[in-house]
Design a protein around this motif. Structure first.
Motif, short mmCIF file in Angstrom:
data_model
loop_
_atom_site.label_atom_id
_atom_site.label_comp_id
_atom_site.label_asym_id
_atom_site.label_seq_id
_atom_site.Cartn_x
_atom_site.Cartn_y
_atom_site.Cartn_z
N ILE A 122 87.00 -31.81 116.91
CA ILE A 122 86.59 -32.75 117.95
C ILE A 122 86.38 -32.01 119.27
CG2 ILE A 122 87.44 -34.65 119.40
CD1 ILE A 122 88.74 -35.79 116.79
N PHE A 123 87.32 -31.15 119.65
CA PHE A 123 87.17 -30.44 120.92
C PHE A 123 86.02 -29.44 120.87
CE2 PHE A 123 91.12 -32.33 122.15
CZ PHE A 123 91.05 -32.37 123.53
N LYS A 124 85.80 -28.86 119.72
CA LYS A 124 84.65 -27.95 119.58
C LYS A 124 83.35 -28.72 119.81
CE LYS A 124 82.51 -24.95 116.13
NZ LYS A 124 82.62 -24.46 114.75
N LEU A 125 83.25 -29.91 119.22
CA LEU A 125 82.06 -30.73 119.41
C LEU A 125 81.94 -31.21 120.86
CD1 LEU A 125 82.15 -32.79 116.09
CD2 LEU A 125 80.46 -31.05 116.73
N ILE A 126 83.06 -31.52 121.48
CA ILE A 126 83.03 -31.93 122.90
C ILE A 126 82.51 -30.79 123.76
CG2 ILE A 126 84.47 -32.56 124.88
CD1 ILE A 126 86.15 -34.27 122.96
N PHE A 127 82.97 -29.56 123.49
CA PHE A 127 82.45 -28.41 124.23
C PHE A 127 80.94 -28.28 124.02
CE2 PHE A 127 86.71 -26.49 124.75
CZ PHE A 127 86.58 -26.02 126.05
N LEU A 128 80.49 -28.49 122.79
CA LEU A 128 79.07 -28.33 122.47
C LEU A 128 78.19 -29.42 123.09
CD1 LEU A 128 79.32 -27.15 118.76
CD2 LEU A 128 78.74 -25.78 120.77
N LEU A 129 78.79 -30.53 123.51
CA LEU A 129 78.01 -31.54 124.22
C LEU A 129 77.43 -30.96 125.50
CD1 LEU A 129 80.27 -34.71 123.96
CD2 LEU A 129 78.04 -34.37 122.89
N ASN A 130 78.15 -30.02 126.09
CA ASN A 130 77.68 -29.28 127.26
C ASN A 130 77.39 -30.19 128.46
OD1 ASN A 130 77.24 -26.81 128.45
ND2 ASN A 130 75.06 -26.77 127.95
N GLY A 131 78.14 -31.27 128.58
CA GLY A 131 78.00 -32.15 129.73
C GLY A 131 78.81 -31.61 130.90
N GLN A 132 78.22 -31.60 132.07
CA GLN A 132 78.88 -31.00 133.24
C GLN A 132 80.22 -31.66 133.54
OE1 GLN A 132 76.52 -31.08 136.78
NE2 GLN A 132 77.95 -29.81 137.92
N GLU A 133 80.26 -32.98 133.56
CA GLU A 133 81.51 -33.69 133.86
C GLU A 133 82.55 -33.45 132.76
OE1 GLU A 133 82.37 -35.30 136.67
OE2 GLU A 133 80.46 -34.56 137.44
N VAL A 134 82.11 -33.40 131.53
CA VAL A 134 83.03 -33.16 130.42
C VAL A 134 83.62 -31.76 130.51
CG1 VAL A 134 83.20 -32.96 127.91
CG2 VAL A 134 81.86 -34.80 128.91
N LEU A 135 82.79 -30.78 130.81
CA LEU A 135 83.29 -29.41 130.95
C LEU A 135 84.26 -29.28 132.12
CD1 LEU A 135 80.07 -27.36 130.13
CD2 LEU A 135 82.07 -27.72 128.67
N LYS A 136 83.98 -29.98 133.22
CA LYS A 136 84.92 -29.98 134.35
C LYS A 136 86.27 -30.54 133.92
CE LYS A 136 81.85 -30.47 138.32
NZ LYS A 136 81.44 -31.40 139.40
N GLU A 137 86.23 -31.61 133.15
CA GLU A 137 87.47 -32.24 132.67
C GLU A 137 88.23 -31.31 131.73
OE1 GLU A 137 90.12 -35.55 132.39
OE2 GLU A 137 88.34 -35.39 133.63
N LEU A 138 87.51 -30.64 130.85
CA LEU A 138 88.15 -29.71 129.91
C LEU A 138 88.78 -28.52 130.63
CD1 LEU A 138 85.49 -29.63 127.07
CD2 LEU A 138 87.80 -30.52 126.87
#
Length: 163
Positions: A90-106
């Motif tokens: 799941i986290f690998k796929l979240i990283f691959l979404l490459n969304g700016q806000e998501v990456l900031k959160e991660l």
């Protein structure tokens, strides 16, 4: 109140696009029992690139990352190897979404070491391999890192700093 499967479906079709209507089951709040649904929803979003941004917005809106990290801590404490593997994917796929806000959160300071902990549990490497990968221990040990002056980097690459 228990949500039905129909209540949790998100319609990602748009009238302008020629993409067929796609429904992805994505629970509002992730739980251990819904990790498979989250994994499948993320995986399906990669089949249509226009969905990535919308999935990223859902992840931020419903505070998925903190909730998934709570699940990770619980699963790690209980030794739930299969769920830890699902969380890795799941986290690998979240990283691959490459969304700016998501990456900031991660990469937020309060999440960073836990996210590194999730990445220790790659199911393809086997359950014993997680004991060998100690990302969190390495990252939290300040003796391993040295501060490099920016002048050295600028001189080495002959570039002007942007500031």
């Amino acid at each position: 109140m228990m949500m039905t499967r129909e209540d949790r479906l998100y319609d990602f079709s748009s009238e302008e696009s020629q993409v067929p209507k796609i429904e992805i089951a994505f629970p509002e709040k992730p739980e251990i029992s819904s990790l498979t649904e989250v994994d499948e929803g993320l995986y399906q979003s990669f089949m249509v690139p226009s969905l990535r941004r919308q999935i990223s917005e859902i992840i931020i809106q419903y505070q998925y990352i903190p909730a998934l990290l709570e699940i990770f801590e619980y699963c790690e404490d209980c030794g739930m190897v299969e769920e830890l593997g699902k969380l890795f994917r799941i986290f690998k796929l979240i990283f691959l979404l490459n969304g700016q806000e998501v990456l900031k959160e991660l990469m937020a300071l309060d999440h960073f070491l836990l996210v590194a902990g999730v990445m220790e549990h790659d199911p393809l490497l086997g359950p014993d391999h997680a004991k060998q990968q100690i990302f969190r221990k390495y990252l939290s040990d300040s003796d391993k890192f040295k501060q490099v002056p920016i002048v050295v980097v600028v001189d080495k690459y002959n570039c002007n700093p942007p500031f």
